[in-house]
Structures are given as structure tokens and as C-alpha cells.
Scaffold this motif. Structure first.
Motif, PDB file in Angstrom:
ATOM      1  N   TYR A  37      38.783  42.295  16.950  1.00 45.18           N
ATOM      2  CA  TYR A  37      38.220  43.614  16.687  1.00 45.18           C
ATOM      3  C   TYR A  37      38.026  43.772  15.180  1.00 45.18           C
ATOM      4  O   TYR A  37      38.947  43.544  14.405  1.00 45.18           O
ATOM      5  CB  TYR A  37      39.150  44.726  17.194  1.00 45.18           C
ATOM      6  CG  TYR A  37      39.409  44.663  18.672  1.00 45.18           C
ATOM      7  CD1 TYR A  37      38.398  44.918  19.586  1.00 45.18           C
ATOM      8  CD2 TYR A  37      40.669  44.322  19.156  1.00 45.18           C
ATOM      9  CE1 TYR A  37      38.632  44.857  20.948  1.00 45.18           C
ATOM     10  CE2 TYR A  37      40.917  44.262  20.516  1.00 45.18           C
ATOM     11  CZ  TYR A  37      39.902  44.528  21.406  1.00 45.18           C
ATOM     12  OH  TYR A  37      40.140  44.460  22.754  1.00 45.18           O
ATOM     13  N   TYR A  62      43.978  49.306  20.401  1.00 44.84           N
ATOM     14  CA  TYR A  62      43.465  48.091  19.762  1.00 44.84           C
ATOM     15  C   TYR A  62      44.561  47.435  18.903  1.00 44.84           C
ATOM     16  O   TYR A  62      44.799  46.235  18.980  1.00 44.84           O
ATOM     17  CB  TYR A  62      42.277  48.396  18.841  1.00 44.84           C
ATOM     18  CG  TYR A  62      41.008  48.827  19.508  1.00 44.84           C
ATOM     19  CD1 TYR A  62      40.211  47.913  20.189  1.00 44.84           C
ATOM     20  CD2 TYR A  62      40.558  50.142  19.419  1.00 44.84           C
ATOM     21  CE1 TYR A  62      39.007  48.292  20.769  1.00 44.84           C
ATOM     22  CE2 TYR A  62      39.360  50.529  19.990  1.00 44.84           C
ATOM     23  CZ  TYR A  62      38.592  49.603  20.665  1.00 44.84           C
ATOM     24  OH  TYR A  62      37.405  49.985  21.231  1.00 44.84           O
ATOM     25  N   GLU A  90      33.540  44.271  18.707  1.00 46.10           N
ATOM     26  CA  GLU A  90      34.411  43.370  19.453  1.00 46.10           C
ATOM     27  C   GLU A  90      33.743  42.015  19.598  1.00 46.10           C
ATOM     28  O   GLU A  90      32.553  41.932  19.908  1.00 46.10           O
ATOM     29  CB  GLU A  90      34.667  43.959  20.844  1.00 46.10           C
ATOM     30  CG  GLU A  90      35.540  43.123  21.725  1.00 46.10           C
ATOM     31  CD  GLU A  90      35.740  43.758  23.094  1.00 46.10           C
ATOM     32  OE1 GLU A  90      35.562  43.048  24.099  1.00 46.10           O
ATOM     33  OE2 GLU A  90      36.060  44.962  23.169  1.00 46.10           O
ATOM     34  N   LEU A 117      40.287  38.155  21.871  1.00 47.70           N
ATOM     35  CA  LEU A 117      39.410  39.158  21.288  1.00 47.70           C
ATOM     36  C   LEU A 117      39.712  39.360  19.813  1.00 47.70           C
ATOM     37  O   LEU A 117      40.852  39.237  19.368  1.00 47.70           O
ATOM     38  CB  LEU A 117      39.541  40.483  22.029  1.00 47.70           C
ATOM     39  CG  LEU A 117      39.083  40.455  23.490  1.00 47.70           C
ATOM     40  CD1 LEU A 117      39.350  41.793  24.152  1.00 47.70           C
ATOM     41  CD2 LEU A 117      37.613  40.091  23.578  1.00 47.70           C
TER      42      LEU A 117
END
Length: 136
Positions: free
Chosen positions: A73, A94, A63, A71
Motif C-alpha cells: 500500500y 491497512y 494498492e 500487498l
């Protein structure tokens, strides 16, 4: 979008990719050593990620925070044995979070991929160059 590039041009390629209309979930296809992780590192850098980026081969997901406080990922599904392992880490959360999700080896989790996604295919060609095809 289809381009041929050398690794010396990868920063510019990352900028070109981010200038396209992309979905938040991007699938990265290519053989081992094609440059998927290197491209993802440069995409993260272009998105303003300041922390060091590396492949999440053993952790499955890393992350990062972008310059816009969003964010990112980065998933590497190479080592998973079944989709259940992806379910176990909460991958669905996610994928539907609205954040960037960059997924290497997405062919390992076909039933988890959201309908809305972009695809980047990379392959090595002559003289160490890469061919990249982006579909969104």
C-alpha cells in the motif's frame, strides 16, 4: 544506514534498502521534489510489482501486488486536512494488516503511526544528489 546517491543510482539504492531489516510500515520524509515517490516506485519494482505505479495524491492510497503475492500500500497524505480523513479510508486496517505500507507525508497522521515502523528521510543536496537516512 546513510547514503548519498544520484537518481541514476536509485535502483541500486532500492535494493540496498530492501536488504536491511525493515518494518512493514515505512515512513517517507522529505520536501516536495526530494524523490520520495520516485524511490517508492523503485522499491515497488524491486519487490516485483509489475503494474504501473504512481503517486496516490488524490486517491490517498494505491494498492499493488508484489512478486510474492503480498500487498503493498502506497499512501500520500499530503492533501489530507485532518487525521479523520485517514480514519475514514480505514487506514488503521491497512497499517496493521502485516502488508507493506509506504507512507509519504506521515507527519499529517502522527496519531495513526504504529509503534513498529521504519523511517526514510530524503533530502536534496548539491548537484541534484540526494542524501538518504534509513532508521529501522
Amino acid at each position: 544506514m546513510q547514503i548519498t546517491f544520484s537518481l541514476e543510482q536509485i535502483n541500486a539504492v532500492a535494493e540496498q534498502i530492501l536488504a536491511q531489516k525493515l518494518k512493514n510500515v515505512i515512513l517517507f520524509y522529505g520536501e516536495m521534489g526530494a524523490g520520495k515517490t520516485t524511490l517508492i516506485k523503485n522499491l515497488a519494482k524491486s519487490l516485483g510489482v509489475k503494474s504501473p505505479t504512481n503517486s496516490p495524491t488524490f486517491s490517498l492510497v494505491n494498492e499493488y501486488q508484489t512478486a510474492e503475492n503480498k500487498l503493498l500500500y502506497h499512501f500520500d497524505m499530503y492533501r489530507i486536512k485532518s487525521e479523520n480523513e485517514a480514519y475514514d479510508i480505514g487506514m488503521e486496517e491497512y497499517l496493521y494488516s502485516g502488508n507493506w505500507c509506504f507512507i509519504e507525508w506521515p507527519e499529517k497522521i502522527p496519531n495513526l503511526i504504529p509503534e513498529e515502523h521504519s523511517i526514510i528521510k530524503i533530502k536534496l543536496i548539491d548537484n541534484g544528489k540526494r542524501e538518504l537516512i534509513l532508521t529501522s
